[in-house]
Design an enzyme around this catalytic site. Structure first.
Site, PDB file in Angstrom:
ATOM      1  N   TYR A  91      33.594  48.313  60.153  1.00 18.92           N
ATOM      2  CA  TYR A  91      32.338  48.868  59.906  1.00 18.92           C
ATOM      3  C   TYR A  91      31.274  48.279  61.020  1.00 18.92           C
ATOM      4  O   TYR A  91      31.595  47.190  61.364  1.00 18.92           O
ATOM      5  CB  TYR A  91      31.958  47.952  58.421  1.00 18.92           C
ATOM      6  CG  TYR A  91      30.725  48.567  58.040  1.00 18.92           C
ATOM      7  CD1 TYR A  91      30.513  49.668  57.258  1.00 18.92           C
ATOM      8  CD2 TYR A  91      29.456  47.820  58.283  1.00 18.92           C
ATOM      9  CE1 TYR A  91      29.371  50.102  56.399  1.00 18.92           C
ATOM     10  CE2 TYR A  91      28.238  48.451  57.658  1.00 18.92           C
ATOM     11  CZ  TYR A  91      28.223  49.419  56.763  1.00 18.92           C
ATOM     12  OH  TYR A  91      27.006  49.898  56.341  1.00 18.92           O
ATOM     13  N   SER A 186      39.836  46.643  57.947  1.00 19.65           N
ATOM     14  CA  SER A 186      38.533  46.667  56.926  1.00 19.65           C
ATOM     15  C   SER A 186      38.181  47.932  56.657  1.00 19.65           C
ATOM     16  O   SER A 186      38.986  48.790  56.323  1.00 19.65           O
ATOM     17  CB  SER A 186      37.508  45.987  57.824  1.00 19.65           C
ATOM     18  OG  SER A 186      36.395  45.632  56.897  1.00 19.65           O
ATOM     19  N   GLN A 187      36.930  48.422  57.195  1.00 21.91           N
ATOM     20  CA  GLN A 187      36.723  50.039  57.210  1.00 21.91           C
ATOM     21  C   GLN A 187      37.806  51.128  57.865  1.00 21.91           C
ATOM     22  O   GLN A 187      38.214  51.891  57.199  1.00 21.91           O
ATOM     23  CB  GLN A 187      35.370  50.487  57.742  1.00 21.91           C
ATOM     24  CG  GLN A 187      34.993  51.705  57.817  1.00 21.91           C
ATOM     25  CD  GLN A 187      33.811  52.299  58.555  1.00 21.91           C
ATOM     26  OE1 GLN A 187      32.738  52.276  58.080  1.00 21.91           O
ATOM     27  NE2 GLN A 187      34.023  52.225  59.764  1.00 21.91           N
ATOM     28  N   ASP A 272      39.046  36.109  51.384  1.00 25.88           N
ATOM     29  CA  ASP A 272      38.238  37.335  52.125  1.00 25.88           C
ATOM     30  C   ASP A 272      37.183  37.304  51.238  1.00 25.88           C
ATOM     31  O   ASP A 272      37.309  37.713  50.029  1.00 25.88           O
ATOM     32  CB  ASP A 272      39.283  38.476  52.151  1.00 25.88           C
ATOM     33  CG  ASP A 272      38.491  39.395  53.016  1.00 25.88           C
ATOM     34  OD1 ASP A 272      37.457  39.469  53.270  1.00 25.88           O
ATOM     35  OD2 ASP A 272      39.308  40.309  53.443  1.00 25.88           O
ATOM     36  N   HIS A 301      38.427  37.294  56.077  1.00 26.71           N
ATOM     37  CA  HIS A 301      38.415  38.904  56.482  1.00 26.71           C
ATOM     38  C   HIS A 301      39.122  38.933  57.713  1.00 26.71           C
ATOM     39  O   HIS A 301      39.525  40.096  58.183  1.00 26.71           O
ATOM     40  CB  HIS A 301      37.197  39.265  56.443  1.00 26.71           C
ATOM     41  CG  HIS A 301      36.771  40.804  56.675  1.00 26.71           C
ATOM     42  ND1 HIS A 301      37.571  41.569  55.513  1.00 26.71           N
ATOM     43  CD2 HIS A 301      36.435  41.554  57.025  1.00 26.71           C
ATOM     44  CE1 HIS A 301      37.330  42.888  55.675  1.00 26.71           C
ATOM     45  NE2 HIS A 301      36.658  42.948  56.944  1.00 26.71           N
TER      46      HIS A 301
END
Length: 323
Positions: A91, A186-187, A272, A301
């Protein structure tokens, strides 16, 4: 510190997740429209200081035929069992510079990195605009852009881009016969799951601490960005809460993973606070294909970092056949 359910609870966590009745019809229609665009990907040699690989500046047709940029690194020396790795970005980031993406090609695998439309000013630059944005009111960020309905939603466009990236990557001559692997953190991890479902012939999926899984749970567990964008929007637009989560159900990667059959290696950090472990395990436990998950009890994360990348290399080396 542990921020969510305990590991034994996570391994059993298989929540019911809202799924639209027209989910399959919707995505079939979106992909048919995107693939009807006549434009072909282009691979322009890029002048860089990278010596171990040829670098190509890629432009391919994404959502609505809109041009999406990417890098493709083709190593001069291939791994014994090379793969075509298509990576999606976290992101706020964009494709940046080829020097930002050397790991997979250094290990002997073709590596295409898809730029992220409209993003790329938070931590790494981008070259792809988002002309499909309607400009409707939204919170700062991307989570609520066009959230009034799935056809105008930002992540619908990005998911179509992700699927089209797999189509484009295969068009380079050096990719012929190689198994195609989707990956990202992540994204990017969420997009890798979506592409494993929406792309054709994906041989493996490597979602690292994936975002966009079970967002209704996420907003109950964390108040960190990007999920807090949803909470902020719902606070201001209290009458639209049901529609917000109805739209999100089309991009919830739990629903995409239910339809993905490629072998997958997930990862999760139990501390996370960005993508809560329970949301990752919701996606993992519902994932339809053969799967494994690497759990990092003391990680947030960042996940497993280099340790996990080495495990991903081993996973890809074990793939049989081609795509």
């Amino acid at each position: 510190m542990l921020s969510d359910l305990t590991l034994p609870e996570l391994r059993e966590y298989r929540p019911e997740v809202a799924e639209p009745a027209d989910f399959d019809e919707f995505w079939a229609s979106e992909l048919t429209a995107a693939r009807a665009e006549p434009a072909e990907p282009s691979f322009a040699p890029a002048v860089t200081g990278v010596r171990h690989a040829e670098v190509f500046d890629v432009t391919f047709p994404g959502y609505g035929g809109e041009p999406v940029r990417a890098w493709l690194l083709v190593p001069r020396q291939l791994a014994p069992q090379p793969a075509l790795v298509v990576e999606y970005i976290g992101y706020g980031g964009g494709r940046g510079n080829p020097f930002d993406w050397l790991t997979w090609s250094c290990a002997g695998h073709l590596h295409m990195i898809m730029d992220t439309r409209g993003q790329g000013s938070s931590w790494r630059a981008s070259d792809t605009p988002d002309p499909g944005d309607s400009g409707a009111p939204s919170t700062p960020g991307f989570m609520t852009r066009g959230i009034a309905g799935p056809r105008g939603y930002y992540y619908t466009r990005l998911f179509v881009d992700a699927a089209r990236a797999t189509d484009a990557a295969r068009r380079h001559p050096a990719a012929a016969g190689l198994p195609l692997v989707t990956t990202g953190s992540s994204q990017g991890g969420g997009l890798s799951i979506a592409a494993a479902h929406l792309g054709d012939g994906v041989a493996a999926c490597l979602p690292d601490v994936p975002f966009l899984a079970h967002p209704r749970r996420a907003v109950d567990v964390v108040d960190t960005k990007p999920y807090s964008e949803l909470s902020e929007y719902c606070r201001v637009h209290a009458g639209q809460v049901d529609q917000v989560f109805a739209t999100l159900s089309y991009v919830d990667v739990v629903n995409h993973g239910k339809r993905a059959t490629a072998p997958a290696l997930f990862s999760a950090g139990l501390s996370d606070m960005v993508t809560p472990p329970s949301t990752i395990f919701a996606a993992f436990n519902h994932y339809a294909g053969p799967k494994d998950i690497a759990v990092f009890p003391f990680s947030g994360h960042e996940g497993g970092e280099t340790t996990h990348f080495l495990a991903q290399l081993d996973f890809v080396a074990g793939l049989a056949g081609g795509a």
